[in-house]
Design an enzyme around this catalytic site. Structure first.
Site, PDB file in Angstrom:
ATOM      1  N   LYS A 158       0.945  -1.159  -0.019  1.00 18.92           N
ATOM      2  CA  LYS A 158       0.026   0.001  -0.116  1.00 18.92           C
ATOM      3  C   LYS A 158       0.856   1.292   0.116  1.00 18.92           C
ATOM      4  CE  LYS A 158      -3.965  -1.821  -0.414  1.00 18.92           C
ATOM      5  NZ  LYS A 158      -4.675  -1.609  -1.772  1.00 18.92           N
ATOM      6  N   LYS A 188     -13.764  -6.318  -8.473  1.00 18.02           N
ATOM      7  CA  LYS A 188     -14.171  -6.277  -7.241  1.00 18.02           C
ATOM      8  C   LYS A 188     -15.757  -6.495  -7.463  1.00 18.02           C
ATOM      9  CE  LYS A 188     -10.850  -3.485  -4.348  1.00 18.02           C
ATOM     10  NZ  LYS A 188      -9.868  -3.219  -5.441  1.00 18.02           N
TER      11      LYS A 188
HETATM   12 MG    MG Z   1      -6.255  -1.823  -5.920  1.00 19.06          MG
END
Ligand code: MG
Length: 367
Positions: free
Chosen positions: A165, A265
């Protein structure tokens, strides 16, 4: 098999690691998840789950799932839960947009269809490809040293794919990428996911500074056009995620050769039905996929496993086992990580049985 009632349950999903941090200082410590129950007139009940990554990731928020179900639910009573295409058309006619609200209902109807047919959802989605699904581990944003220090721990759990991240201060992000890359072993793969956090000039600096590192760059900037510009200035393999929120965006990005991998997603696209449509197109077009959801517990993890396991192995990049990040189990029978991999259940439907004591009383009921 008519829809008789739709209920929603709210569950808190705390994290084993305390918090999950990503670009721009965004962080979640307890995920607010909604479990959706769809009851039919034939006595078969299906289950779905929607869990946004906080209210500041995609245009979705946890209370919005529940409010949306109150709005949408009455339009679906009496419709056949097994006619999922018709049901999706009905949902789109009754409520513009709000794909994440529809995702849990669609997921529950796939569970019902599988139970009615006596087949796992994976089979209904095309059939099992390969033995198992390779998982990645997200490395929450911390100092470069802390992030690098986690690689050995996650590798010991079987992970060989790491999603870093970044999307913070570009100078520190450059250090993060170098520090983690130094810990990699042959066969490991590294993705630097900026989650839209860099401005264009920051992204250009980072990709230049890590040009000799074997790393994928994911969603560096907020807009598609900015990402496309970065893509055209770097040789790194490139992943688009947040911007690919519809079939139309996938088609445009494919035409413009904007990415090598797409992150699918389920709730971002509006459910398994729409995610499968994008999935199938990616297979035909030769675009690899990370198949997952925004977040979730056991039910989302089961749905991800069915969608991923029914995707040809050659088109799969990676997936996520969200249920291993959180301390609360909401269902029995969900996939469990084994040596960095998971597989879809062989049981009809999604293959999960909710823990009703964990769900508590329903917070929304439409009948
Ligand atoms: Mg991503």
């Amino acid at each position: 098999m008519g829809i008789k009632a739709i209920r929603a349950y709210q569950v808190d999903l705390p994290l084993f690691e305390g918090s999950y941090n990503w670009s721009g200082g965004k962080s979640v410590s307890v995920f607010d998840s909604t479990v959706i129950e769809v009851e039919t007139t034939e006595g078969i009940t299906g289950w779905g789950e929607v869990c946004p990554l906080g209210p500041f990731y995609l245009p979705a928020f946890a209370a919005g799932v529940r409010a949306g179900l109150k709005e949408l639910g009455p339009h679906l009573i009496g419709y056949d839960a097994c006619e999922i295409g018709v049901l999706n058309q009905r949902m789109d006619a009754a409520l513009q947009g709000h794909p994440y609200v529809k995702s849990g209902i669609d997921m529950a109807c796939w569970d019902i269809l599988g139970k009615a047919a006596g087949l796992p959802v994976c089979t209904l989605l095309g059939g099992r490809s390969g033995e198992d699904i390779t998982l990645y581990r997200a490395i929450s944003q911390e100092s470069p040293e802390e992030m690098a220090g986690k690689v050995a721990k996650y590798r010991a759990e079987g992970y060989r794919r790491f999603q870093l991240k970044v999307g913070g201060d570009p100078d520190i992000d450059i250090q993060r990428i170098h520090a983690v890359a130094a810990k990699l072993e042959p066969g490991d793969r590294l993705v630097a996911d900026a989650n839209t956090g860099w401005s264009l000039h920051e992204a250009m600096r980072v990709v230049l500074a890590v040009r000799d590192v074997d790393v994928y760059i994911e969603q560096p900037c907020r807009t598609y056009e900015e990402c496309l510009s970065v893509r055209r200035h770097t040789n790194h393999p490139f992943v688009l995620d947040e911007n690919i929120d519809s079939l139309e965006m996938l088609m445009r990005a494919q035409r413009e050769l904007a990415m090598d991998v797409v992150n699918i997603k389920i709730s971002k696209l509006g459910g398994i039905t729409k995610a499968r449509q994008v999935r199938d197109l990616c297979v035909s077009l030769g675009i690899a996929m990370t198949i997952e959801d925004s977040w979730g517990g056991d039910i989302v993890t089961a749905a991800v496993a069915h969608l991923a396991h029914s995707t040809p192995e050659a088109s799969r990049f990676t997936s996520t086992d969200f249920n291993s990040y959180v301390t609360v189990s909401i269902a029995e029978g969900a996939p469990q990580r084994v040596n960095g991999k998971m597989s879809a259940s062989l049981t009809p439907g999604l293959g999960i049985t909710p823990r009703l004591d964990v769900l508590g009383d329903c917070v929304v009921e439409v009948s």
